[in-house]
Design a protein around this motif. Sequence first.
Motif, PDB file in Angstrom:
ATOM      1  N   PRO A 107      58.354  87.665  52.390  1.00 26.75           N
ATOM      2  CA  PRO A 107      57.647  88.413  51.340  1.00 26.75           C
ATOM      3  C   PRO A 107      58.474  88.573  50.076  1.00 26.75           C
ATOM      4  O   PRO A 107      57.950  88.978  49.040  1.00 26.75           O
ATOM      5  CB  PRO A 107      57.369  89.770  52.001  1.00 26.75           C
ATOM      6  CG  PRO A 107      58.400  89.896  53.053  1.00 26.75           C
ATOM      7  CD  PRO A 107      58.642  88.509  53.571  1.00 26.75           C
ATOM      8  N   PHE A 108      59.782  88.243  50.149  1.00 25.80           N
ATOM      9  CA  PHE A 108      60.666  88.386  48.990  1.00 25.80           C
ATOM     10  C   PHE A 108      60.826  87.068  48.228  1.00 25.80           C
ATOM     11  O   PHE A 108      61.449  87.042  47.169  1.00 25.80           O
ATOM     12  CB  PHE A 108      62.044  88.886  49.453  1.00 25.80           C
ATOM     13  CG  PHE A 108      61.973  90.148  50.263  1.00 25.80           C
ATOM     14  CD1 PHE A 108      61.868  91.380  49.642  1.00 25.80           C
ATOM     15  CD2 PHE A 108      61.976  90.096  51.643  1.00 25.80           C
ATOM     16  CE1 PHE A 108      61.778  92.538  50.390  1.00 25.80           C
ATOM     17  CE2 PHE A 108      61.889  91.255  52.395  1.00 25.80           C
ATOM     18  CZ  PHE A 108      61.787  92.473  51.769  1.00 25.80           C
ATOM     19  N   HIS A 109      60.283  86.005  48.788  1.00 34.15           N
ATOM     20  CA  HIS A 109      60.488  84.660  48.253  1.00 34.15           C
ATOM     21  C   HIS A 109      60.228  84.563  46.755  1.00 34.15           C
ATOM     22  O   HIS A 109      61.077  84.096  45.995  1.00 34.15           O
ATOM     23  CB  HIS A 109      59.596  83.678  49.021  1.00 34.15           C
ATOM     24  CG  HIS A 109      59.403  82.364  48.346  1.00 34.15           C
ATOM     25  ND1 HIS A 109      60.373  81.385  48.344  1.00 34.15           N
ATOM     26  CD2 HIS A 109      58.356  81.862  47.629  1.00 34.15           C
ATOM     27  CE1 HIS A 109      59.932  80.346  47.668  1.00 34.15           C
ATOM     28  NE2 HIS A 109      58.712  80.604  47.230  1.00 34.15           N
ATOM     29  N   ALA A 110      59.071  85.011  46.324  1.00 31.01           N
ATOM     30  CA  ALA A 110      58.669  84.818  44.930  1.00 31.01           C
ATOM     31  C   ALA A 110      59.354  85.773  43.963  1.00 31.01           C
ATOM     32  O   ALA A 110      59.340  85.546  42.753  1.00 31.01           O
ATOM     33  CB  ALA A 110      57.153  84.965  44.805  1.00 31.01           C
ATOM     34  N   ALA A 111      59.976  86.828  44.491  1.00 28.38           N
ATOM     35  CA  ALA A 111      60.525  87.863  43.612  1.00 28.38           C
ATOM     36  C   ALA A 111      61.989  87.647  43.265  1.00 28.38           C
ATOM     37  O   ALA A 111      62.501  88.252  42.323  1.00 28.38           O
ATOM     38  CB  ALA A 111      60.361  89.235  44.256  1.00 28.38           C
ATOM     39  N   ILE A 112      62.706  86.807  44.027  1.00 28.66           N
ATOM     40  CA  ILE A 112      64.154  86.646  43.833  1.00 28.66           C
ATOM     41  C   ILE A 112      64.443  85.634  42.732  1.00 28.66           C
ATOM     42  O   ILE A 112      63.845  84.555  42.674  1.00 28.66           O
ATOM     43  CB  ILE A 112      64.816  86.222  45.156  1.00 28.66           C
ATOM     44  CG1 ILE A 112      64.707  87.354  46.173  1.00 28.66           C
ATOM     45  CG2 ILE A 112      66.283  85.848  44.944  1.00 28.66           C
ATOM     46  CD1 ILE A 112      65.156  86.987  47.560  1.00 28.66           C
ATOM     47  N   ASP A 113      65.362  85.987  41.859  1.00 26.88           N
ATOM     48  CA  ASP A 113      65.782  85.122  40.761  1.00 26.88           C
ATOM     49  C   ASP A 113      66.846  84.151  41.278  1.00 26.88           C
ATOM     50  O   ASP A 113      67.990  84.526  41.512  1.00 26.88           O
ATOM     51  CB  ASP A 113      66.357  85.980  39.626  1.00 26.88           C
ATOM     52  CG  ASP A 113      66.675  85.158  38.386  1.00 26.88           C
ATOM     53  OD1 ASP A 113      66.719  83.916  38.481  1.00 26.88           O
ATOM     54  OD2 ASP A 113      66.889  85.768  37.320  1.00 26.88           O
ATOM     55  N   ARG A 114      66.485  82.905  41.461  1.00 30.44           N
ATOM     56  CA  ARG A 114      67.403  81.922  42.035  1.00 30.44           C
ATOM     57  C   ARG A 114      68.544  81.548  41.108  1.00 30.44           C
ATOM     58  O   ARG A 114      69.515  80.904  41.545  1.00 30.44           O
ATOM     59  CB  ARG A 114      66.619  80.683  42.471  1.00 30.44           C
ATOM     60  CG  ARG A 114      65.867  80.919  43.774  1.00 30.44           C
ATOM     61  CD  ARG A 114      64.733  79.943  43.962  1.00 30.44           C
ATOM     62  NE  ARG A 114      64.106  80.098  45.270  1.00 30.44           N
ATOM     63  CZ  ARG A 114      63.322  81.127  45.617  1.00 30.44           C
ATOM     64  NH1 ARG A 114      63.080  82.097  44.744  1.00 30.44           N
ATOM     65  NH2 ARG A 114      62.796  81.197  46.822  1.00 30.44           N
ATOM     66  N   LYS A 115      68.452  81.909  39.850  1.00 32.17           N
ATOM     67  CA  LYS A 115      69.549  81.667  38.920  1.00 32.17           C
ATOM     68  C   LYS A 115      70.591  82.783  38.959  1.00 32.17           C
ATOM     69  O   LYS A 115      71.639  82.664  38.333  1.00 32.17           O
ATOM     70  CB  LYS A 115      69.009  81.539  37.494  1.00 32.17           C
ATOM     71  CG  LYS A 115      68.110  80.335  37.268  1.00 32.17           C
ATOM     72  CD  LYS A 115      67.621  80.287  35.839  1.00 32.17           C
ATOM     73  CE  LYS A 115      66.714  79.082  35.590  1.00 32.17           C
ATOM     74  NZ  LYS A 115      66.211  79.069  34.182  1.00 32.17           N
ATOM     75  N   ARG A 116      70.271  83.850  39.684  1.00 24.16           N
ATOM     76  CA  ARG A 116      71.198  84.995  39.743  1.00 24.16           C
ATOM     77  C   ARG A 116      71.412  85.414  41.202  1.00 24.16           C
ATOM     78  O   ARG A 116      71.118  86.532  41.592  1.00 24.16           O
ATOM     79  CB  ARG A 116      70.663  86.153  38.900  1.00 24.16           C
ATOM     80  CG  ARG A 116      70.657  85.864  37.409  1.00 24.16           C
ATOM     81  CD  ARG A 116      70.310  87.094  36.597  1.00 24.16           C
ATOM     82  NE  ARG A 116      68.898  87.430  36.688  1.00 24.16           N
ATOM     83  CZ  ARG A 116      68.383  88.577  36.254  1.00 24.16           C
ATOM     84  NH1 ARG A 116      69.171  89.523  35.736  1.00 24.16           N
ATOM     85  NH2 ARG A 116      67.079  88.803  36.352  1.00 24.16           N
ATOM     86  N   ILE A 117      71.941  84.489  42.000  1.00 19.40           N
ATOM     87  CA  ILE A 117      72.305  84.768  43.385  1.00 19.40           C
ATOM     88  C   ILE A 117      73.823  84.770  43.483  1.00 19.40           C
ATOM     89  O   ILE A 117      74.490  83.821  43.058  1.00 19.40           O
ATOM     90  CB  ILE A 117      71.692  83.731  44.349  1.00 19.40           C
ATOM     91  CG1 ILE A 117      70.163  83.786  44.271  1.00 19.40           C
ATOM     92  CG2 ILE A 117      72.167  83.973  45.778  1.00 19.40           C
ATOM     93  CD1 ILE A 117      69.466  82.739  45.125  1.00 19.40           C
ATOM     94  N   VAL A 118      74.378  85.844  44.025  1.00 17.06           N
ATOM     95  CA  VAL A 118      75.817  86.104  43.968  1.00 17.06           C
ATOM     96  C   VAL A 118      76.364  86.326  45.372  1.00 17.06           C
ATOM     97  O   VAL A 118      75.735  87.001  46.189  1.00 17.06           O
ATOM     98  CB  VAL A 118      76.087  87.356  43.097  1.00 17.06           C
ATOM     99  CG1 VAL A 118      77.578  87.685  43.047  1.00 17.06           C
ATOM    100  CG2 VAL A 118      75.533  87.135  41.686  1.00 17.06           C
TER     101      VAL A 118
END
Length: 357
Positions: A169-180
């Motif tokens: 359910p979090f798939h579409a909400a996460i910013d893949r350019k800002r994964i740390v």
Amino acid sequence: MTDIPDVPIRSTAYLEPATHGFSRRHLGAMALASVAGAWLSSAPARAQPASGDTQIIDFEWIDPSRNRKVPARLYWPTAATRKGPVPLIVFSHGLGGSRKGYSYLGEGWAARGTASLHIQHVGSDQTLWQGNPILLLDRLDGAADEHEAIERTRDVSFGLDRLLDRESPFHAAIDRKRIVAAGHSYGANTTLILTGAQVIRDGKPIGYRDPRFTASIVISAPPFYGETDLAAVLASVDVPTLHVTTTEDTIRIPGRFSPVQDRIDVFNAVPTARKALVVFQGGSHSVFTDRSLKNGGPLNPLVKRATAEVGLAFLDLVHRSDPAPLEAWNATWKPILAAAPVPFQMPARQADRRRRA
């Protein structure tokens, strides 16, 4: 996406002992590591009590490719604190920790709009402190061996896989350019491997880098024990990296000793200019865990709050090319700092791209 229900908060606390780094054989097992490629269904996620700013969800994942449990806790910002795609920090605990530890980071980051996924490493988690105390040294050696060092990196990548899966359910909400990537102590070593640390075996580089991580937060990093050339081990770490330590950040456990200078040596050995160092004036190695005021006295909650805040200020610099939050942080926390992070320049092309995003 489907939003996660809001529920009241439950505070968490977990005592985590100090930890240590890898030996030469620890990193040698990178040659044996294979990519965890299988997706899986898991037991339903459990919603924990949360505040008006944070939702807490526990996962009981299992990686079938390794037959290994990967428990995790997600601190998710509520709708009121989310502004567009959500940045994500994936956190790795120290030796003997759990997903419940470092709650001040998860809650502090989520309250400011950044999600935090805390991975539990079952081969080096809280169960080490259970059982026959006479066998503790054997359990510690097993938890820090080459196999577990690699399994920890695979835990982190697997947890990220699960959260980014289209079924999530979090798939579409996460910013893949800002994964740390982030971690404390043994978890800091895990973070460094995930962002480029490697060794040379038989003339070939061996590592387990996850290219999805665009930056890292390295708290109290031990040295890579047994490796004589730290600069060579860290030569390929090129993502922007925030290093955090204290003037009393000494690691003492049976069979392992690491002075504060080791933390500085790790920072110096990272070759990129896009790095920053925070050194708090006072505070033990475990001040960054969820220990109480007995560990560091009145300084304890200050270091915790400042650590959570500097992580986000650093990411503003990295992802938005905005040095102002880090400069303001330096001014606010100057009374408890022995060394303050110096803002750096992001490459012009990357900076322009970040600003447009």
